[in-house]
Design an enzyme around this catalytic site. Structure first.
Site, PDB file in Angstrom:
ATOM      1  N   TYR A 178      -2.278  -0.983  10.373  1.00 22.86           N
ATOM      2  CA  TYR A 178      -2.334  -1.295   8.933  1.00 22.86           C
ATOM      3  C   TYR A 178      -1.038  -0.855   8.236  1.00 22.86           C
ATOM      4  O   TYR A 178      -0.420  -1.635   7.495  1.00 22.86           O
ATOM      5  CB  TYR A 178      -3.558  -0.599   8.319  1.00 22.86           C
ATOM      6  CG  TYR A 178      -3.748  -0.890   6.848  1.00 22.86           C
ATOM      7  CD1 TYR A 178      -4.224  -2.128   6.423  1.00 22.86           C
ATOM      8  CD2 TYR A 178      -3.451   0.068   5.879  1.00 22.86           C
ATOM      9  CE1 TYR A 178      -4.402  -2.405   5.070  1.00 22.86           C
ATOM     10  CE2 TYR A 178      -3.617  -0.195   4.532  1.00 22.86           C
ATOM     11  CZ  TYR A 178      -4.092  -1.435   4.128  1.00 22.86           C
ATOM     12  OH  TYR A 178      -4.250  -1.698   2.787  1.00 22.86           O
ATOM     13  N   SER A 238       0.876  -1.184   0.000  1.00 26.76           N
ATOM     14  CA  SER A 238       0.000   0.000   0.000  1.00 26.76           C
ATOM     15  C   SER A 238       0.903   1.222   0.000  1.00 26.76           C
ATOM     16  O   SER A 238       2.066   1.144   0.431  1.00 26.76           O
ATOM     17  CB  SER A 238      -0.853   0.011   1.275  1.00 26.76           C
ATOM     18  OG  SER A 238      -1.464   1.281   1.462  1.00 26.76           O
TER      19      SER A 238
HETATM   20  P1  NAP Z   1     -11.226  -6.947  -0.190  1.00 25.47           P
HETATM   21  O1  NAP Z   1     -12.212  -6.573  -1.257  1.00 25.47           O
HETATM   22  O2  NAP Z   1     -11.660  -6.935   1.228  1.00 25.47           O
HETATM   23  O3  NAP Z   1     -10.580  -8.353  -0.557  1.00 25.47           O
HETATM   24  C1  NAP Z   1      -9.672  -8.986   0.323  1.00 25.47           C
HETATM   25  C2  NAP Z   1      -9.935 -10.463   0.230  1.00 25.47           C
HETATM   26  O4  NAP Z   1      -9.014 -11.142   1.112  1.00 25.47           O
HETATM   27  C3  NAP Z   1     -11.346 -10.833   0.693  1.00 25.47           C
HETATM   28  O5  NAP Z   1     -11.934 -11.754  -0.214  1.00 25.47           O
HETATM   29  C4  NAP Z   1     -11.085 -11.471   2.038  1.00 25.47           C
HETATM   30  O6  NAP Z   1     -12.070 -12.435   2.408  1.00 25.47           O
HETATM   31  C5  NAP Z   1      -9.757 -12.130   1.811  1.00 25.47           C
HETATM   32  N1  NAP Z   1      -9.142 -12.475   3.082  1.00 25.47           N
HETATM   33  C6  NAP Z   1      -9.196 -11.793   4.253  1.00 25.47           C
HETATM   34  N2  NAP Z   1      -8.565 -12.463   5.215  1.00 25.47           N
HETATM   35  C7  NAP Z   1      -8.094 -13.612   4.643  1.00 25.47           C
HETATM   36  C8  NAP Z   1      -7.374 -14.723   5.135  1.00 25.47           C
HETATM   37  N3  NAP Z   1      -7.010 -14.816   6.427  1.00 25.47           N
HETATM   38  N4  NAP Z   1      -7.054 -15.719   4.276  1.00 25.47           N
HETATM   39  C9  NAP Z   1      -7.435 -15.673   2.981  1.00 25.47           C
HETATM   40  N5  NAP Z   1      -8.141 -14.648   2.467  1.00 25.47           N
HETATM   41  C10 NAP Z   1      -8.467 -13.625   3.286  1.00 25.47           C
HETATM   42  O7  NAP Z   1      -9.941  -5.985  -0.271  1.00 25.47           O
HETATM   43  P2  NAP Z   1      -9.227  -5.210  -1.501  1.00 25.47           P
HETATM   44  O8  NAP Z   1      -9.574  -3.782  -1.415  1.00 25.47           O
HETATM   45  O9  NAP Z   1      -9.414  -5.944  -2.759  1.00 25.47           O
HETATM   46  O10 NAP Z   1      -7.732  -5.317  -0.982  1.00 25.47           O
HETATM   47  C11 NAP Z   1      -6.859  -6.329  -1.422  1.00 25.47           C
HETATM   48  C12 NAP Z   1      -5.455  -5.994  -0.941  1.00 25.47           C
HETATM   49  O11 NAP Z   1      -5.086  -4.692  -1.412  1.00 25.47           O
HETATM   50  C13 NAP Z   1      -5.316  -5.957   0.579  1.00 25.47           C
HETATM   51  O12 NAP Z   1      -4.062  -6.505   0.928  1.00 25.47           O
HETATM   52  C14 NAP Z   1      -5.328  -4.475   0.893  1.00 25.47           C
HETATM   53  O13 NAP Z   1      -4.640  -4.169   2.076  1.00 25.47           O
HETATM   54  C15 NAP Z   1      -4.631  -3.914  -0.327  1.00 25.47           C
HETATM   55  N6  NAP Z   1      -4.922  -2.506  -0.586  1.00 25.47           N
HETATM   56  C16 NAP Z   1      -6.189  -2.114  -0.836  1.00 25.47           C
HETATM   57  C17 NAP Z   1      -6.424  -0.760  -1.087  1.00 25.47           C
HETATM   58  C18 NAP Z   1      -7.791  -0.244  -1.373  1.00 25.47           C
HETATM   59  O14 NAP Z   1      -7.953   0.978  -1.363  1.00 25.47           O
HETATM   60  N7  NAP Z   1      -8.763  -1.085  -1.654  1.00 25.47           N
HETATM   61  C19 NAP Z   1      -5.352   0.153  -1.057  1.00 25.47           C
HETATM   62  C20 NAP Z   1      -4.075  -0.298  -0.790  1.00 25.47           C
HETATM   63  C21 NAP Z   1      -3.859  -1.644  -0.566  1.00 25.47           C
HETATM   64  P3  NAP Z   1     -13.297 -11.916   3.352  1.00 25.47           P
HETATM   65  O15 NAP Z   1     -14.030 -10.896   2.540  1.00 25.47           O
HETATM   66  O16 NAP Z   1     -14.064 -13.163   3.609  1.00 25.47           O
HETATM   67  O17 NAP Z   1     -12.645 -11.335   4.570  1.00 25.47           O
END
Ligand code: NAP
Length: 257
Positions: A155, A142
């Site tokens: 985080y 991030s």
């Molecule tokens: P998201 O829509 O919440 O997707 C994350 C996925 O990871 C969900 O399907 C979640 O399942 C799964 N997950 C959570 N805990 C887990 C575990 N213990 N084992 C296996 N799977 C697990 O999030 P996203 O926005 O796509 O983010 C994806 C990545 O990008 C993350 O690492 C986040 O920190 C990073 N990121 C996101 C942003 C943003 O603005 N969106 C910005 C910077 C970085 P559940 O839904 O069942 O929990």
């Protein structure tokens, strides 16, 4: 360019948001994608979308925080697919809080998914790559791995750790044909962001969405597909000279404020 035929790929947390977009994009480029998810149903939806588009994928239930389970899953997939070419460590959770109001339990939970989860999957994935002669790893960190924004103590710390681990793996495996890079997304519009707004700002969600969009110098949030395109590039042979790189996909957040 950027074709991935004949390559096997694992994407964690690929049942939602950025992970799903990455899984779809890697499969579209020809990779066989293993979708690792804690949520079976969500993984099945991603696999269904990949197959409907003519791609190849399988879903595997996996909690990235469970060290033993992760190693077993990677061993099984490595044996089924004849090794591993691409690993995208994407699973992650959000948390809002500063040093005063972040509890020990909050800190441990964020670290266990965002940092130890990546450690576990690197442990499982690198040994498969060593067996099959190399590969490309993309860790989804991030922008907060390198800059501060308010109330992201746990985080940001977890993502800083992911970036440091990226450098370490890149260095240690320079001569094993294993490249390891990190993508630093700015704010990307996914269920992660919607959930974060609903949980933390229930009374002014529309206002917060606008504020969070305008935070990016480019004037909007990113799309999951925009992160996926960077992941495809870093997984591809066209990125063969890139390792240990922090790769912002952030609408100008880090460098053109
Ligand atoms: P998201 O829509 O919440 O997707 C994350 C996925 O990871 C969900 O399907 C979640 O399942 C799964 N997950 C959570 N805990 C887990 C575990 N213990 N084992 C296996 N799977 C697990 O999030 P996203 O926005 O796509 O983010 C994806 C990545 O990008 C993350 O690492 C986040 O920190 C990073 N990121 C996101 C942003 C943003 O603005 N969106 C910005 C910077 C970085 P559940 O839904 O069942 O929990």
């Amino acid at each position: 360019m950027f074709r991935l035929e004949g390559k096997s790929a694992v994407v964690t947390g690929a049942g939602s948001g950025i992970g799903r977009a990455i899984a779809l994009a890697l499969a579209k480029q020809g990779a066989f994608v293993d979708v690792l998810e804690i949520d079976d149903e969500a993984a099945g939806v991603t696999v269904g979308q990949i197959r409907a588009a003519g791609g190849q994928a399988e879903a595997t239930a996996c909690d990235v925080t469970d060290h033993g389970q992760v190693l077993d899953v990677f061993d099984q997939l490595g044996s089924d697919r004849g090794g591993l070419d691409c690993l995208v460590n994407n699973a992650g959770i959000a948390h809002v809080g500063n040093i005063t109001d972040t509890s020990e339990a909050d800190f441990d939970r964020v670290m266990s998914v965002n940092l130890k989860g990546v450690f576990n999957c690197l442990k499982g994935g690198v040994r498969q790559m060593l067996n099959s002669g190399g590969g490309s790893i993309v860790n989804i960190a991030s922008t907060v791995a390198t800059m501060a924004i308010h109330d992201r103590l746990a985080y940001g710390t977890s993502k800083g750790g992911v970036l440091a681990m990226t450098y370490s793996v890149a260095k240690d495996h320079l001569h094993d044909d294993i490249r390891c890079n990190a993508i630093l997304p700015g704010r990307i519009h996914t269920p992660f962001v919607d959930g974060f707004i609903a949980k933390n700002y229930p009374d002014n969600q529309a206002e917060m969405f606008k504020k969070l969009s305008e935070y990016q110098p480019i004037g909007r949030m990113g799309k999951p597909e925009e992160v996926a395109a960077a992941a495809v590039f870093l997984c591809s042979d066209e990125a063969s000279f890139i390792t240990g790189a922090p790769f912002p996909v952030d609408g100008g957040t880090l460098y053109v404020r």
